[in-house]
Design a protein around this motif. Structure first.
Motif, PDB file in Angstrom:
ATOM      1  N   CYS A 181     -42.206  26.292  11.089  1.00  0.00           N
ATOM      2  CA  CYS A 181     -41.917  24.865  10.959  1.00  0.00           C
ATOM      3  C   CYS A 181     -43.130  24.065  11.428  1.00  0.00           C
ATOM      4  O   CYS A 181     -43.961  24.563  12.181  1.00  0.00           O
ATOM      5  CB  CYS A 181     -40.684  24.473  11.759  1.00  0.00           C
ATOM      6  SG  CYS A 181     -40.827  24.726  13.532  1.00  0.00           S
ATOM      7  N   VAL A 182     -43.231  22.833  10.926  1.00  0.00           N
ATOM      8  CA  VAL A 182     -44.269  21.891  11.329  1.00  0.00           C
ATOM      9  C   VAL A 182     -43.590  20.529  11.448  1.00  0.00           C
ATOM     10  O   VAL A 182     -42.884  20.115  10.528  1.00  0.00           O
ATOM     11  CB  VAL A 182     -45.416  21.818  10.286  1.00  0.00           C
ATOM     12  CG1 VAL A 182     -46.415  20.739  10.640  1.00  0.00           C
ATOM     13  CG2 VAL A 182     -46.113  23.160  10.161  1.00  0.00           C
ATOM     14  N   PRO A 183     -43.781  19.820  12.559  1.00  0.00           N
ATOM     15  CA  PRO A 183     -43.167  18.501  12.701  1.00  0.00           C
ATOM     16  C   PRO A 183     -43.685  17.518  11.647  1.00  0.00           C
ATOM     17  O   PRO A 183     -44.806  17.647  11.163  1.00  0.00           O
ATOM     18  CB  PRO A 183     -43.594  18.053  14.100  1.00  0.00           C
ATOM     19  CG  PRO A 183     -43.973  19.294  14.808  1.00  0.00           C
ATOM     20  CD  PRO A 183     -44.500  20.217  13.766  1.00  0.00           C
ATOM     21  N   SER A 184     -42.886  16.539  11.316  1.00  0.00           N
ATOM     22  CA  SER A 184     -43.293  15.538  10.331  1.00  0.00           C
ATOM     23  C   SER A 184     -44.300  14.572  10.949  1.00  0.00           C
ATOM     24  O   SER A 184     -44.402  14.449  12.170  1.00  0.00           O
ATOM     25  CB  SER A 184     -42.068  14.768   9.835  1.00  0.00           C
ATOM     26  OG  SER A 184     -41.442  14.114  10.916  1.00  0.00           O
ATOM     27  N   GLY A 185     -45.033  13.907  10.115  1.00  0.00           N
ATOM     28  CA  GLY A 185     -46.007  12.916  10.570  1.00  0.00           C
ATOM     29  C   GLY A 185     -47.314  13.546  11.004  1.00  0.00           C
ATOM     30  O   GLY A 185     -47.507  14.757  10.964  1.00  0.00           O
ATOM     31  N   THR A 186     -48.244  12.699  11.420  1.00  0.00           N
ATOM     32  CA  THR A 186     -49.565  13.182  11.837  1.00  0.00           C
ATOM     33  C   THR A 186     -49.686  13.335  13.348  1.00  0.00           C
ATOM     34  O   THR A 186     -50.670  13.871  13.836  1.00  0.00           O
ATOM     35  CB  THR A 186     -50.669  12.226  11.355  1.00  0.00           C
ATOM     36  OG1 THR A 186     -50.413  10.923  11.884  1.00  0.00           O
ATOM     37  CG2 THR A 186     -50.728  12.163   9.842  1.00  0.00           C
ATOM     38  N   TYR A 187     -48.691  12.856  14.090  1.00  0.00           N
ATOM     39  CA  TYR A 187     -48.742  12.938  15.553  1.00  0.00           C
ATOM     40  C   TYR A 187     -47.322  12.852  16.103  1.00  0.00           C
ATOM     41  O   TYR A 187     -46.473  12.172  15.549  1.00  0.00           O
ATOM     42  CB  TYR A 187     -49.592  11.795  16.129  1.00  0.00           C
ATOM     43  CG  TYR A 187     -49.781  11.875  17.617  1.00  0.00           C
ATOM     44  CD1 TYR A 187     -50.704  12.745  18.169  1.00  0.00           C
ATOM     45  CD2 TYR A 187     -49.010  11.097  18.472  1.00  0.00           C
ATOM     46  CE1 TYR A 187     -50.872  12.823  19.543  1.00  0.00           C
ATOM     47  CE2 TYR A 187     -49.171  11.163  19.837  1.00  0.00           C
ATOM     48  CZ  TYR A 187     -50.102  12.033  20.371  1.00  0.00           C
ATOM     49  OH  TYR A 187     -50.258  12.114  21.727  1.00  0.00           O
ATOM     50  N   GLY A 188     -47.075  13.540  17.200  1.00  0.00           N
ATOM     51  CA  GLY A 188     -45.768  13.471  17.844  1.00  0.00           C
ATOM     52  C   GLY A 188     -44.694  14.208  17.063  1.00  0.00           C
ATOM     53  O   GLY A 188     -44.979  15.142  16.307  1.00  0.00           O
ATOM     54  N   ASN A 189     -43.456  13.821  17.242  1.00  0.00           N
ATOM     55  CA  ASN A 189     -42.285  14.407  16.576  1.00  0.00           C
ATOM     56  C   ASN A 189     -42.126  15.904  16.836  1.00  0.00           C
ATOM     57  O   ASN A 189     -41.480  16.610  16.064  1.00  0.00           O
ATOM     58  CB  ASN A 189     -42.325  14.163  15.061  1.00  0.00           C
ATOM     59  CG  ASN A 189     -42.428  12.702  14.711  1.00  0.00           C
ATOM     60  OD1 ASN A 189     -41.817  11.862  15.349  1.00  0.00           O
ATOM     61  ND2 ASN A 189     -43.223  12.396  13.703  1.00  0.00           N
ATOM     62  N   LYS A 190     -42.715  16.411  17.912  1.00  0.00           N
ATOM     63  CA  LYS A 190     -42.659  17.848  18.181  1.00  0.00           C
ATOM     64  C   LYS A 190     -41.265  18.333  18.541  1.00  0.00           C
ATOM     65  O   LYS A 190     -40.984  19.519  18.473  1.00  0.00           O
ATOM     66  CB  LYS A 190     -43.658  18.236  19.280  1.00  0.00           C
ATOM     67  CG  LYS A 190     -45.094  18.151  18.814  1.00  0.00           C
ATOM     68  CD  LYS A 190     -46.053  18.668  19.866  1.00  0.00           C
ATOM     69  CE  LYS A 190     -47.484  18.616  19.385  1.00  0.00           C
ATOM     70  NZ  LYS A 190     -48.407  19.148  20.379  1.00  0.00           N
ATOM     71  N   SER A 191     -40.376  17.426  18.869  1.00  0.00           N
ATOM     72  CA  SER A 191     -39.004  17.833  19.170  1.00  0.00           C
ATOM     73  C   SER A 191     -38.293  18.370  17.928  1.00  0.00           C
ATOM     74  O   SER A 191     -37.284  19.060  18.040  1.00  0.00           O
ATOM     75  CB  SER A 191     -38.218  16.658  19.754  1.00  0.00           C
ATOM     76  OG  SER A 191     -38.182  15.586  18.822  1.00  0.00           O
ATOM     77  N   GLU A 192     -38.830  18.088  16.743  1.00  0.00           N
ATOM     78  CA  GLU A 192     -38.263  18.617  15.501  1.00  0.00           C
ATOM     79  C   GLU A 192     -38.455  20.130  15.394  1.00  0.00           C
ATOM     80  O   GLU A 192     -37.778  20.788  14.626  1.00  0.00           O
ATOM     81  CB  GLU A 192     -38.924  17.958  14.282  1.00  0.00           C
ATOM     82  CG  GLU A 192     -38.666  16.481  14.158  1.00  0.00           C
ATOM     83  CD  GLU A 192     -39.449  15.854  13.019  1.00  0.00           C
ATOM     84  OE1 GLU A 192     -40.152  16.585  12.274  1.00  0.00           O
ATOM     85  OE2 GLU A 192     -39.360  14.630  12.861  1.00  0.00           O
TER      86      GLU A 192
END
Length: 92
Positions: A64-75
């Motif tokens: 998996c890879v979080p969405s967006g270019t920064y943050g959202n690592k909780s996904e």
């Protein structure tokens, strides 16, 4: 002595340029579009190659890879908690 050295040099050049030697390995197919997701994730990165390399490693392990270019690592908790040898986040 010179003919022996020249012969060894030619043989070594032929062996190192041989197409029989495999120099690259294809990444394992994970069934998850890591390349596409990492391109999106690293679009705004300052050091894009390093970001793509690290993202690719994390993506293959975590799937998996979080969405967006920064943050959202909780996904993606696996992606969030991977650490490098310095103890900081490995995944961009």
């Amino acid at each position: 002595m010179k003919p022996v050295f020249a012969t060894l040099l030619i043989v070594s050049l032929v062996l190192t340029s041989s197409p029989l030697i495999k120099t690259t390995t294809a990444p394992a197919d994970t069934g998850y579009p890591c390349d596409t997701k990492c391109q999106d994730r690293c679009a705004a990165a300052g050091v894009k190659k390093r970001c793509l390399d690290d993202c690719g490693i994390c993506c293959q392990i975590c799937k998996c890879v979080p969405s967006g270019t920064y943050g959202n690592k909780s996904e993606c908790p696996c992606y969030q908690y991977m650490r490098n040898s310095k103890g900081t986040s490995k995944c961009p």
